[in-house]
Design an enzyme around this catalytic site. Structure first.
Site, mmCIF file in Angstrom:
data_model
loop_
_atom_site.group_PDB
_atom_site.id
_atom_site.type_symbol
_atom_site.label_atom_id
_atom_site.label_comp_id
_atom_site.label_asym_id
_atom_site.label_seq_id
_atom_site.Cartn_x
_atom_site.Cartn_y
_atom_site.Cartn_z
ATOM 1 N N GLU A 1 -0.268 40.742 31.218
ATOM 2 C CA GLU A 1 0.420 39.791 30.022
ATOM 3 C C GLU A 1 -1.212 39.199 29.865
ATOM 4 O OE1 GLU A 1 1.755 37.476 34.009
ATOM 5 O OE2 GLU A 1 3.126 39.415 33.715
ATOM 6 N N GLU B 1 5.610 41.676 36.022
ATOM 7 C CA GLU B 1 5.068 42.811 37.138
ATOM 8 C C GLU B 1 5.924 43.612 37.572
ATOM 9 O OE1 GLU B 1 5.582 39.122 36.883
ATOM 10 O OE2 GLU B 1 3.977 38.849 36.938
ATOM 11 N N PHE C 1 -4.020 37.262 38.639
ATOM 12 C CA PHE C 1 -4.173 37.188 39.903
ATOM 13 C C PHE C 1 -3.535 38.134 40.639
ATOM 14 C CE2 PHE C 1 -4.503 33.580 37.550
ATOM 15 C CZ PHE C 1 -5.957 32.566 38.174
ATOM 16 N N ASP D 1 -2.572 37.268 43.618
ATOM 17 C CA ASP D 1 -1.619 37.601 44.779
ATOM 18 C C ASP D 1 -0.071 37.879 43.925
ATOM 19 O OD1 ASP D 1 -3.497 35.051 45.354
ATOM 20 O OD2 ASP D 1 -3.948 35.099 44.281
ATOM 21 N N PHE D 2 -0.342 37.538 42.465
ATOM 22 C CA PHE D 2 1.144 38.504 41.688
ATOM 23 C C PHE D 2 2.000 39.766 41.726
ATOM 24 C CE2 PHE D 2 -1.481 35.313 37.746
ATOM 25 C CZ PHE D 2 -0.229 34.421 38.912
ATOM 26 N N ILE D 3 0.768 40.359 42.577
ATOM 27 C CA ILE D 3 0.760 42.209 42.918
ATOM 28 C C ILE D 3 1.505 42.133 43.749
ATOM 29 C CG2 ILE D 3 -0.241 42.079 45.389
ATOM 30 C CD1 ILE D 3 -1.695 44.539 43.581
ATOM 31 N N HIS E 1 -2.891 31.427 44.339
ATOM 32 C CA HIS E 1 -4.246 32.667 43.075
ATOM 33 C C HIS E 1 -5.693 32.776 43.727
ATOM 34 C CE1 HIS E 1 -1.154 30.505 40.900
ATOM 35 N NE2 HIS E 1 -1.983 30.695 39.851
HETATM 36 C C1 LIG Z 1 4.321 35.368 39.005
HETATM 37 C C2 LIG Z 1 3.606 35.212 38.048
HETATM 38 N N1 LIG Z 1 3.263 36.124 36.871
HETATM 39 C C3 LIG Z 1 2.240 35.725 35.903
HETATM 40 C C4 LIG Z 1 1.540 34.152 36.396
HETATM 41 C C5 LIG Z 1 0.362 33.445 35.237
HETATM 42 N N2 LIG Z 1 0.878 33.033 34.294
HETATM 43 C C6 LIG Z 1 0.911 31.438 34.717
HETATM 44 S S1 LIG Z 1 1.666 30.694 33.961
HETATM 45 C C7 LIG Z 1 2.166 31.782 33.285
HETATM 46 C C8 LIG Z 1 2.404 31.677 31.640
HETATM 47 C C9 LIG Z 1 4.378 31.140 32.076
HETATM 48 O O1 LIG Z 1 4.760 30.395 30.467
HETATM 49 P P1 LIG Z 1 5.996 29.914 30.266
HETATM 50 O O2 LIG Z 1 7.723 30.423 31.784
HETATM 51 O O3 LIG Z 1 6.981 29.481 29.247
HETATM 52 O O4 LIG Z 1 5.331 28.209 30.768
HETATM 53 P P2 LIG Z 1 4.713 27.410 29.914
HETATM 54 O O5 LIG Z 1 3.381 27.424 30.762
HETATM 55 O O6 LIG Z 1 5.080 28.095 28.838
HETATM 56 O O7 LIG Z 1 5.453 25.792 30.663
HETATM 57 C C10 LIG Z 1 1.856 32.376 33.089
HETATM 58 C C11 LIG Z 1 1.842 34.274 32.718
HETATM 59 C C12 LIG Z 1 2.297 33.201 37.197
HETATM 60 N N3 LIG Z 1 1.216 32.304 37.534
HETATM 61 N N4 LIG Z 1 2.829 34.324 38.556
#
Ligand SMILES: Cc1ncc(C[n+]2csc(CCOP(=O)(O)OP(=O)(O)O)c2C)c(N)n1
Ligand SMILES: Cc1ncc(C[n+]2csc(CCOP(=O)(O)OP(=O)(O)O)c2C)c(N)n1
Ligand SMILES: [Mg+2]
Ligand SMILES: [Mg+2]
Lengths: 326, 331, 331, 326
Positions: free
Chosen positions: A26, A57, A80, A82-84, A126
């Protein structure tokens, strides 16, 4: 050079060397990775090889494994650690076991780079260091280096390895600086611990994020009280270099184990058990001490967060406790 | 008895038609044999049979470039493995846990694989092969091999998150992969109709902007084959992934022990009237492609091959204890 | 400037309209304040702001029975928490990690919760709240409370497997839950258009046989509110879940550090012209519901409340070290 | 009564006692559970409370947690523990941490019943004992009983507990028989080990599936050589009853640890480390021995599979090795 730059260098060198190597995850592209660990790589390697993914993921890890089974060599930026949790089936049930279940056919050369540990005020979801989980699973290699040079040498080794590797990075240490060999053939062996400091009084075994603090504490006790600490940096957790640990403990007779992960069922517990069942046991002249992250979810408040992880000061105290047989 | 759809009969060589028939017979005979061996305690462990689902498997595989295209399969993978031409001796030996087995006795029924033959493996985890399938498809796309991947799964698997993630990823990357759901109407005891809120899962293709195909009669070998020929062409031409669903039925229980309380004997019997093998046999006879005698000869050959595999397996050595410690890591 | 849709104006009390306006102002002021505090280093950690998305949040929450209905939210949860009427002092204290915070300083921005107020919590895991949302809805259904649940998430979350699994489960069990995707067009740096192969995610409702609603202008408070009123009624009447998507935009970076190379300044400026707060203010004025002076008074009151929260937070004690070891297990 | 019946009895009693308790999972209804652990329950409690689900482990675990947060008390039939990989986010990042992250608000009374271990010829993806993972995560309780009575008493305790509990069952032992108290108020305490056999010569610490074999081995060495083994059955892994372990080791001075999970980073490693850092260390007159599942994916062939897990014979050998100080 910083850890971050060492990572970028390691990946870039391997991608230049082997067209099958590519990075996926990502926001690895124009964003340069959540921790800036692929800044500039899109420009050099293009979208196909610096591959942005949806927030999926499971699909990321599955696609990486399938690509690896069929001839590519993916590096996955887990961001992170944690996302694993969302990748566990693919890592544990698929990648780790496939070759075995198929009676030795196929191979899965894939690296999962995961940013472990706290230290950046991101709270309980995190900040985890989950390496122990993966060391429990046969078929996986687990690497957790603690210096920029080791990061470079071992990440390159991980990319060249023909097996699934979990590669820990520490989000609190991406800016940590150190000498890094610029030689593109600089590759370190997986499975070899490194004695980062020789000493005869006490052995401290550690890895990853805690190495820096252990080194500082060793320095301090040396300066203050002349204690000579031997610091064994595991670097690779799986397979574990038992020999180096055992030899050092036989030499010093005293051992402290340090990691930032939660104490209970953390990886240093395995190291303690390994020592306690080995010949080194007979040389011990004191308990096997552990100093680890507390068994609490990482709190947001930074004072509390800091207190949950071994500090230089507490490491120093534990070393002295061992040396003074208290 | 329901008829086999006769469309395009002239396009297919007699040889190929007979191969497909033989493939279905091999699946039926092989699984019947394994079932008997399970009952006699010769085969340990969990085994899932493809009996009743032969056409749904063979029709799909027959449309591929066998030996070149790739598949991933699931726990109910015998049908796909045999259709793809696995060595029956080794497969039977594997199911008996022998050293000569496909996986040296380490994998068993749920992990039959044939990497050289294009079978990336059965899988014990529902949905477990879907990630691999898109990854394999990514390799084909990047390396421009022209090969495609078929990802086999059941009706029950469609509610796993991995279904969603992998279809989406395949759709945005236009990967050469066919997601193929063999709908035998149950996931263990659970009717698919009770766990989705639409009629058929193939409609979910719309969520990914990809074609969804429905094979209403998955026991009609030619219907399956014809539909797959069309889909394979579409995917091979670089148009991206497709979702296909065929309806069929498993005659036996979910696995080796299944009291079967969740469905009636009448329902099973009803399906047996739509038997894919009998229907295809009739089709071959009707089209004068074979004689009764030919059919008998093929049947005999298939039975012999299965008997042969049992002999091979029974006379094969057990794996050594040391072998348990090998093959974990690639060099 | 784009207009606020004026449909149904007469149905809503002036009081409620002003509350909604105040709510949007509180979100804007609160987040602007936090942003400044982050820059000054007073606030640690990762914080995600709702600035620009006020209408998409407030319009949805305002259609609920506040204090009774439930919500789950995600990392970008400030807007929802404030709309639901959280104590601003405690929320600011939480973001500063103080003992008086909503979570005693242990959760921070990504884990703001207000269980008594119906907020089951923000979540640091993308998609992490979706399971909880359907579980909470299951409780309401089983206990026949008449309450409903709104599950907030972003556009990026729609490709997580949990989206698929939870929508499917909610659909077959007809749970009283609204899945609400606030589409701000990016997941961190990734445009949603690059990670789905259809135009809008709300169409995926069809995969679950449930209604999918689209709010094209999520910066139009009344459009959001009106649509939600209708949906809330439908769900409360026991018709099962609904998927809704609104389009809006975040003015600031994804989190506190974001170079923003993935979008242009022009794009951001274009969106600022559609500012939800200015538009609603204009609407209130146009409809003669308020005077300029009223507006100024509300603005002042909101700013004061936020200032007050900062004072409260700054003067609050740090949590004790012992407190770090508490609250892991329920008695 | 069999373990299976003890499970059905425990769940049924608790469901009669508290209308908030319900069971959910794949094929728990008319099929009666993959391992027959809910046979007959649909008839008594109906579809709402014996709730069949789609094959959606993420949604199952998530829904269970959300239901638990809002007043219900779900029991989840995970079936094979290997499938818990798909529940990791909900268990580890959500259930375990929510109360803490919310500063002590809310509670999540949910039980995840998972069938662990091999022994039924189902190969590498259907044979894992992954308890160590969960003991590493603060906020979770982990229970692994080894007799039908303990299964009943602890499952009831788990259902009454206000926190997320991982409850291990062993697929090879559903038919194991033993006395089970019929009293519906029979509830055992979580967090208390049980000395299943007293002895002065050597301590064997174990839990779950291995208890039966350890007891048999203890019996055999007693009959053959008069060795008096103290068998400490942990029953609960998290929180660990350190006291009972330490007291026993202080008494005997010798300790063997046994579990069926993979050796490396398995839970008995944590027990070894706990002993080695405690006062019991000073009483040890020999190494802390571990006997565990081999570090290989479980092979399908049943002879090989059997050989991967500690046998009565090997347990006996290890006990004698300890007693004879070899
Ligand atoms: C399982 C997981 N994967 C990746 C992330 C990292 N991450 C945090 S916010 C985000 C983007 C989220 O996008 P969206 O759902 O559109 O929400 P927005 O931030 O645009 O409000 C990502 C990839 C995470 N927190 N949890
Ligand atoms: C992740 C996971 N969950 C559950 C199971 C148990 N299981 C094995 S097969 C099966 C049913 C699968 O149904 P379907 O996909 O329709 O395939 P079929 O058996 O009908 O061919 C289940 C629930 C599993 N193996 N993996
Ligand atoms: Mg099925
Ligand atoms: Mg977004």
């Amino acid at each position: 050079m910083s850890v971050r730059d060492a990572i970028i260098m390691a990946m870039s060198e391997e991608m230049r060397r082997d067209e099958n190597v590519f990075l996926m995850g990502e926001d690895v592209g124009i964003f340069g990775g959540d921790f800036g660990t692929s800044v500039g790589m899109l420009e050099e390697f293009g979208k196909e090889r610096i591959r942005d993914t949806p927030i999926s993921e499971n699909a990321i890890s599955g696609a990486a494994i399938g690509a690896a089974m069929t001839g590519l060599r993916p590096i996955v930026d887990v961001t992170f650690m944690d996302f694993i949790v969302y990748m566990m089936d693919n890592i544990v049930n698929q990648a780790a076991k496939t070759r075995y279940m198929f009676g030795g056919k196929g191979q899965i050369p894939v690296v999962f780079r995961a940013a472990a540990g706290g230290g950046v005020g991101s709270a309980a979801q995190h900040s985890q260091s989950l390496e122990a989980w993966f060391t429990h699973i046969p078929g996986l290699k687990v690497i957790a280096p603690g210096t920029p040079a080791d990061v470079k040498g071992l990440l390159k080794a991980a990319i060249r390895d023909n097996n699934p590797v979990i590669f820990l990075e520490y989000k609190a240490q991406y800016n940590m600086k150190g000498e890094v060999p610029l030689d593109p053939d600089f590759v370190l062996p997986i499975g070899k611990a490194d004695i980062k400091r020789e000493g005869k009084d006490v052995t401290v075994v550690t890895y990853g994020r805690m190495l820096e603090r252990v080194m500082k504490a060793a320095e301090e006790v040396h300066e203050a009280e002349g204690v000579e600490v031997e610091v064994v940096d595991l670097r690779t957790l799986s397979p574990l270099d038992k020999d180096t640990v055992i030899q050092s403990v036989k030499k010093t007779g005293k051992v402290l184990l340090v990691n930032d992960a939660h104490k209970t069922s953390g990886f240093i517990g395995e190291v303690a058990a390994t020592i306690a069942e080995s010949e080194a046991f007979d040389y011990l002249d004191g308990r096997i001490l552990r100093l680890a992250g507390e068994d609490v979810p990482i709190p947001y408040n930074q004072t509390l967060e800091t207190a949950m992880i071994p500090s230089v000061e507490r490491i120093r105290k534990y070393i002295l406790r061992l040396v003074n047989n208290r | 008895m329901a008829k086999t759809s006769s469309k395009k009969v002239t396009d297919i060589s007699k040889e190929k038609l007979l191969e497909m028939h033989r493939s279905m017979l091999d699946i039926r005979n092989f699984d019947n044999k394994v079932n008997r061996l399970v009952k006699r305690g010769v085969v340990p462990g969990m085994t899932h049979f493809s009996i009743g689902e032969e056409a749904a498997n063979v029709g799909a595989v027959a449309a591929l470039e066998i030996g070149s295209d790739l598949i991933t399969s699931n726990h109910r993978g015998h049908g796909q493995s045999i259709a793809l031409g696995i060595n029956l001796n080794e497969m039977m030996a594997e199911i008996m846990g022998k050293a000569t087995g496909t996986c040296k006795g380490k994998g068993g029924s749920m992990h039959i694989a044939d990497l050289d033959g294009g079978n990336l493996g059965a899988n014990g985890i529902v949905g477990g092969g879907m990630g691999m399938a898109i990854g394999a498809a990514l390799t084909q796309k990047i390396k421009k091999t022209g090969k495609i991947v078929v990802c086999f799964f059941g009706d029950g698997a469609v509610n796993e998150g991995t279904f969603h993630e992998t279809l989406n990823m395949a759709s945005i990357w236009k990967l050469p992969v066919i997601f193929y759901s063999i709908n035998n109407m149950y996931g263990i005891s659970t009717p698919i109709s009770s766990v989705i809120n639409i009629d058929y899962n193939y409609r979910r293709a719309a969520s990914y902007g990809i074609p969804g195909h429905f094979i209403e009669d998955g026991n009609d070998l030619m219907a399956v084959y014809n539909k797959f020929e069309e889909i394979v062409k579409y995917v091979r031409e670089g148009n991206g992934p497709v979702l296909v669903e065929s309806i069929t039925y498993r005659y036996l229980g979910h696995s080796t022990s299944d009291p079967g309380k969740y469905r009636t004997k009448e329902e099973v019997d009803e399906w047996k009237k739509k038997d894919p093998i009998l229907r295809f046999e009739q089709y071959l006879l009707d089209n004068k492609l074979v004689t009764k005698k030919d059919i008998e000869a093929i049947e005999k050959a298939s039975e012999d091959a299965v008997e042969e595999s049992v002999k091979f397996a029974l006379s094969s050595p057990e794996p050594t204890l040391e072998s348990a410690f090998e093959d974990i890591f690639a060099p």
